[in-house]
Write an enzyme that holds these catalytic residues in place. Structure first.
Site, PDB file in Angstrom:
ATOM      1  N   HIS A 263     121.079  85.120 -17.400  1.00  0.00           N
ATOM      2  CA  HIS A 263     120.675  86.282 -16.529  1.00  0.00           C
ATOM      3  C   HIS A 263     121.902  86.751 -15.453  1.00  0.00           C
ATOM      4  CE1 HIS A 263     116.981  87.899 -14.580  1.00  0.00           C
ATOM      5  NE2 HIS A 263     118.192  87.573 -13.221  1.00  0.00           N
ATOM      6  N   GLU A 264     122.339  85.947 -15.104  1.00  0.00           N
ATOM      7  CA  GLU A 264     123.324  85.925 -13.949  1.00  0.00           C
ATOM      8  C   GLU A 264     124.711  86.910 -14.882  1.00  0.00           C
ATOM      9  OE1 GLU A 264     122.089  86.071 -10.982  1.00  0.00           O
ATOM     10  OE2 GLU A 264     120.917  84.318 -11.056  1.00  0.00           O
ATOM     11  N   HIS A 267     123.437  90.757 -14.869  1.00  0.00           N
ATOM     12  CA  HIS A 267     124.208  90.737 -13.569  1.00  0.00           C
ATOM     13  C   HIS A 267     125.266  91.291 -13.827  1.00  0.00           C
ATOM     14  CE1 HIS A 267     120.298  91.489 -12.169  1.00  0.00           C
ATOM     15  NE2 HIS A 267     119.926  89.636 -11.694  1.00  0.00           N
ATOM     16  N   GLU A 292     118.253  94.575 -12.660  1.00  0.00           N
ATOM     17  CA  GLU A 292     117.478  93.371 -13.190  1.00  0.00           C
ATOM     18  C   GLU A 292     117.184  94.162 -14.353  1.00  0.00           C
ATOM     19  OE1 GLU A 292     116.878  90.901 -11.013  1.00  0.00           O
ATOM     20  OE2 GLU A 292     116.199  89.844 -12.431  1.00  0.00           O
TER      21      GLU A 292
HETATM   22 ZN    ZN Z   1     118.185  88.927 -11.380  1.00  0.00          ZN
END
Ligand code: ZN
Length: 499
Positions: A263-264, A267, A292
């Protein structure tokens, strides 16, 4: 190059230099600084912020931006950057300094009150602060809203330009109609999914080895980024050549670090990949929804797919033979996707996550459009959790008091989390028409997905409006249909062949 635009860029560069210093100091406070340092560091940071404030509010800077607003010779992305800067300057100027200061001060007091209220499970002690935060949000909107929009539309638009109640009602309506029943039918079959191996111990040193290779596998450039450890996962950037993520290792919940790294990492790659022409404008300054979408696409659409794990799972088995040697790839894939309604948004799985956001959206709408009484909010919250997620909320600490956002006046912010998922599904749908996603992932080539995102989204996606990116890449405006279709297909397949 245009002389005025050159001057504008040098202001941007100065702002970025201060931002870099603040970010590094915050990173240091979070990850490394001695605990006793926070008060003095905080004081000196305040002094530094005062110095910094002179730059974005410099009348000369405003004049340059104002002139550039009418400059027809600029390229479309340059125009867009100027438009956004002019808009935020105008809003800053419309807000009296004492109101701004009062809102910061109120935020500090209410966040403290929220912490206490959550600890003591005492909503009544937080209610007056929540009432003040709502009033303050209305007051600020009154100064800044020159659009004629209803107040909640204005607040939503501040967070995610172009997204108003009309679009969000259609989006959440679709979730209510199709995801709520889907969850119920999944939960009825959950007993058939094997999960015993998820509860075993996975030593942290071996998890660390796996997560580092995983970050590289998805395309996170560790020469221009790093992974640190902290109890809450987050991404921060000093500039596009120094992007940092954190992850948290728990030997009892090994999949938590895996999916927070992906997830990170999603980003982080967005920040690393942006056009060097805008080296000093973080992608995070554009839309939170599009940011996101990049973390969710990596984490869920790609990172929880069977094809993604085909080449990786043998490596995981090799690292943890004592837990995984008798677990098949399909059993592993089902376990990491098994949906289960819970109380806490941050811990929610892919299927239930947006339902948590739907509750917050509907409550905010009632607060701002119907003046819903604050003291009745906990009961409303609990009823919605029962209706949508099918669960009983035992107390307010695990209910309405769980998130920090409202205590800091962050209204209209939650929907972006949900929009990120829907944007991701729309992009993934188009990607699947242009490249053989499963084929590439099965070969171990996650880089194919990364390169597509880099070219179509990351490069200019930190500057252009979401609607325009979607229009250009997918050929249509925001369309949540892809998201609901994706969920139905995925969660139907998850239970196929299970007896
Ligand atoms: Zn996030």
């Amino acid at each position: 190059m245009n002389e005025n635009y050159q001057k504008f860029l040098s202001y941007q560069e100065r702002i970025a230099a201060y931002d870099m210093a603040f970010t590094l100091l915050n990173w240091d406070q979070t990850t490394a600084a001695p605990r006793g340092s926070s008060e003095t560091t905080g004081h000196l940071l305040g002094v530094l912020s005062g110095e910094f404030y002179q730059i974005p509010t410099d009348p000369e800077y405003r004049k340059i931006v104002e002139e550039l607003s009418h400059d027809e010779t600029l390229a479309p992305d340059e125009k867009e950057l100027i438009r956004k800067t002019a808009r935020s300057q105008k809003q800053m100027a419309a807000l009296p300094a004492d109101v701004y200061a009062a809102s910061i001060e109120l935020g500090n007091r209410s966040t403290h009150a929220w912490e206490e209220a959550k600890k003591n499970n005492d909503f009544a002690s937080f209610a007056p602060f929540l009432r003040d935060e709502i009033e303050m949000t209305k007051k600020i909107a009154n100064y800044q809203n020159d659009t004629g929009m209803p107040i909640y539309d204005f607040i939503l638009n501040q967070n995610e330009e172009g997204f108003t109640m009309e679009k969000l009602d259609a989006f959440f309506g679709m979730l209510r109609e199709r995801i709520v029943p889907l969850l119920k039918s999944c939960e009825a079959k959950n007993g058939k999914i094997r999960t015993d191996f998820m509860k075993k111990k996975y030593p942290v040193d071996r998890q660390r080895t796996f997560n580092e290779s995983l970050a590289k596998h998805i395309g996170f450039d560790l020469n221009r980024g790093l992974i640190a450890e902290y109890m809450h996962p987050f991404t921060t950037q000093l500039h596009l050549d120094d992007v940092r993520i954190t992850t948290y290792y728990d030997e009892n919940v090994f999949d938590s670090a895996i999916f927070s790294t992906i997830h990170e990492g999603g980003h982080a790659m967005f920040e690393q990949d942006r056009d060097r022409k805008y080296a000093f404008v973080p992608a995070a300054a554009n839309s939170m929804g599009i940011h996101e979408s990049q973390s969710r696409l990596n984490e869920n659409m790609m990172g929880r797919s069977l094809s993604f794990w085909k080449p990786l799972y043998p490596k995981l088995q090799e690292l943890f033979p004592e837990n995984l040697s008798d677990v098949t790839l399909e059993e592993f894939w089902r376990a990491i996707n098994r949906p289960q309604a819970g109380l806490i948004r941050c811990d929610a799985d892919e299927l239930t996550y947006c339902l948590h956001i739907m509750v917050r959206y509907e409550i905010e709408k009632k607060i701002f459009m119907e003046d819903y009484p604050v003291e009745k909010l906990p009961a409303l919250w609990n009823q919605m959790y029962k209706d949508y997620l099918g669960i009983d909320v035992p107390d307010d600490a695990h209910g309405i008091l769980q998130d920090v956002h409202w205590s800091d006046g962050l209204f209209g912010y939650f929907p972006s989390y949900a929009l990120g998922n829907a944007i991701a599904a729309q992009l993934y749908h188009t990607m699947a028409k242009e490249i053989d996603i499963d084929g590439e992932l099965e070969k171990g080539n996650a880089e194919a997905v990364h390169q597509w995102l880099c070219e179509k989204v990351h490069h200019k996606g930190g500057i252009m409006p979401v609607g325009e990116i979607l229009q250009k890449v997918t050929g249509e405006d925001f369309n949540p249909q892809y998201y609901v279709d994706y969920m139905e297909k995925k969660f139907t397949a998850l239970y196929e062949g299970l007896e």
